[in-house]
Design an enzyme around this catalytic site. Structure first.
Site, PDB file in Angstrom:
ATOM      1  N   PHE A  95       7.808  16.299 -40.725  1.00  0.00           N
ATOM      2  CA  PHE A  95       6.477  17.164 -40.883  1.00  0.00           C
ATOM      3  C   PHE A  95       5.476  16.898 -39.758  1.00  0.00           C
ATOM      4  O   PHE A  95       5.345  15.811 -38.964  1.00  0.00           O
ATOM      5  CB  PHE A  95       5.531  16.731 -42.226  1.00  0.00           C
ATOM      6  CG  PHE A  95       4.460  17.274 -42.321  1.00  0.00           C
ATOM      7  CD1 PHE A  95       4.357  18.422 -43.004  1.00  0.00           C
ATOM      8  CD2 PHE A  95       3.128  16.535 -42.026  1.00  0.00           C
ATOM      9  CE1 PHE A  95       3.191  19.040 -43.185  1.00  0.00           C
ATOM     10  CE2 PHE A  95       2.095  17.379 -42.270  1.00  0.00           C
ATOM     11  CZ  PHE A  95       1.819  18.487 -42.787  1.00  0.00           C
ATOM     12  N   ASN A 192      -0.642  10.745 -47.237  1.00  0.00           N
ATOM     13  CA  ASN A 192      -0.812  11.990 -47.113  1.00  0.00           C
ATOM     14  C   ASN A 192       0.569  12.521 -47.783  1.00  0.00           C
ATOM     15  O   ASN A 192       1.601  13.084 -47.166  1.00  0.00           O
ATOM     16  CB  ASN A 192      -0.865  12.440 -45.700  1.00  0.00           C
ATOM     17  CG  ASN A 192      -1.115  14.138 -45.694  1.00  0.00           C
ATOM     18  OD1 ASN A 192      -1.241  14.607 -46.535  1.00  0.00           O
ATOM     19  ND2 ASN A 192      -0.476  14.518 -44.371  1.00  0.00           N
ATOM     20  N   PRO A 193       0.540  12.719 -49.055  1.00  0.00           N
ATOM     21  CA  PRO A 193       1.787  12.973 -49.881  1.00  0.00           C
ATOM     22  C   PRO A 193       1.866  14.487 -49.868  1.00  0.00           C
ATOM     23  O   PRO A 193       0.953  15.180 -49.438  1.00  0.00           O
ATOM     24  CB  PRO A 193       1.653  12.524 -51.244  1.00  0.00           C
ATOM     25  CG  PRO A 193       0.037  12.685 -51.393  1.00  0.00           C
ATOM     26  CD  PRO A 193      -0.448  12.227 -50.139  1.00  0.00           C
TER      27      PRO A 193
END
Length: 304
Positions: A95, A192-193
């Site tokens: 990500f 920050n899942p």
């Protein structure tokens, strides 16, 4: 149109800007300049000076512009993501860290800087991805013992490149059951899942086609399975008075606050806005007992 490599740098950047704008790239001029600076090995200030002269466009510039026009993320092309004071190695399988997450890091740093906080805090980042959060805390909080957890094999490999030189203790594991040997010993848990609902496909091609799905979708129709699990793990890992911060979508703020209230693990539940005024993070402190016993602030050196 395709930028001509025989053009001057200034003309090539103007042409690239037009190409990227036509492709729907959100920041065409900035991206055109960053691609040129990447090939030339110069920063924004030096690039602006070169744009004023007759510097030729660098070899391969048109090819990189064409890649960006196909909506391949800029960071995948350059191999670098800038986050706070760090240059992170990134690429397919991890990500790309977003600027709004920088404010989550700032919440942790501000909390640790307050009087009475641990002199050598123990911090863990659940679902670290590229390592942006954990790496920034390790870099900006001298003496911190920073841990990071990542489940994805590919993201873990990128995180290792970024975090091991900073002394972060990286483990591959699931944030739902991570680090049981450290229960009750952390001063800060940050996460920050993934939190996007199952049916909410992102609009941006850079996200929908290139960010790994396991870093986006939070599980369940509402996307709240992993955020709920991150809060439960934080409650398990933190000592009394420890601090928890979690990033989430703006529309999830009220739900997350209610979820945390119902567990009885937390006090001081607070929603925080990002730099754009959106409710993008929630913080709280760990109560001394899950039934709402007396809370106390973490004291210097406290590890549970």
């Amino acid at each position: 149109m395709t930028p001509d490599p025989a053009q001057s740098l200034a003309d090539a950047v103007r042409g690239a800007t037009a190409v990227l704008a036509a492709a729907g790239v959100p920041s065409p001029k900035v991206d055109a300049e960053l691609l040129a600076g990447h090939l030339l090995g110069v920063g924004p200030g030096r690039l602006r000076a070169l744009l004023l002269g007759d510097t030729p466009a660098p070899e391969g510039y048109a090819d990189l512009v064409a890649e960006r026009a196909r909506r391949i993320p800029l960071q995948h092309i350059t191999g670098v993501a800038h986050f706070r004071y760090l240059e992170l190695a990134v690429g397919p399988g991890v990500f790309i860290p977003r600027p709004e997450t920088e404010s989550v890091v700032q919440l942790v740093i501000d909390w640790l800087a307050a009087p009475g906080r641990p002199a050598r805090p123990k911090v863990v980042d659940l679902g670290t991805g590229s390592g942006a959060i954990a790496g920034s805390i390790a870099h900006e909080v001298p003496g911190a013992e920073v841990h990071a957890v990542e489940f994805s094999e590919f993201a873990h490999a990128w995180a290792a490149k970024n975090l091991l030189p900073l002394g972060v203790r990286l483990v591959r594991g699931d944030l739902r059951d991570a680090l049981p040997e450290h229960d009750g010993t952390f001063d800060v848990v940050v996460s920050n899942p993934p939190y996007i609902p199952a049916e909410a496909v992102p609009n941006e091609p850079e996200v929908a086609l290139h960010d790994p799905p396991e870093a986006l979708y939070g599980g369940g129709a509402d996307g709240m399975e992993l955020p709920t699990a991150a809060a439960a793990t934080a409650a398990r890992l933190l000592g009394p008075g420890g601090y928890f911060v979690m990033e989430h979508a703006e529309v999830q703020a009220a739900w997350i606050a209610r979820m945390m209230e119902t567990t009885g693990h937390w006090t001081g539940i607070t929603t925080h806005q990002d730099l754009n005024g959106r409710e993008r993070a929630t913080s709280a402190r760990r109560l001394a007992s899950p039934t709402g016993g007396a809370d106390r602030e973490a004291q210097p050196g406290m590890k549970g």
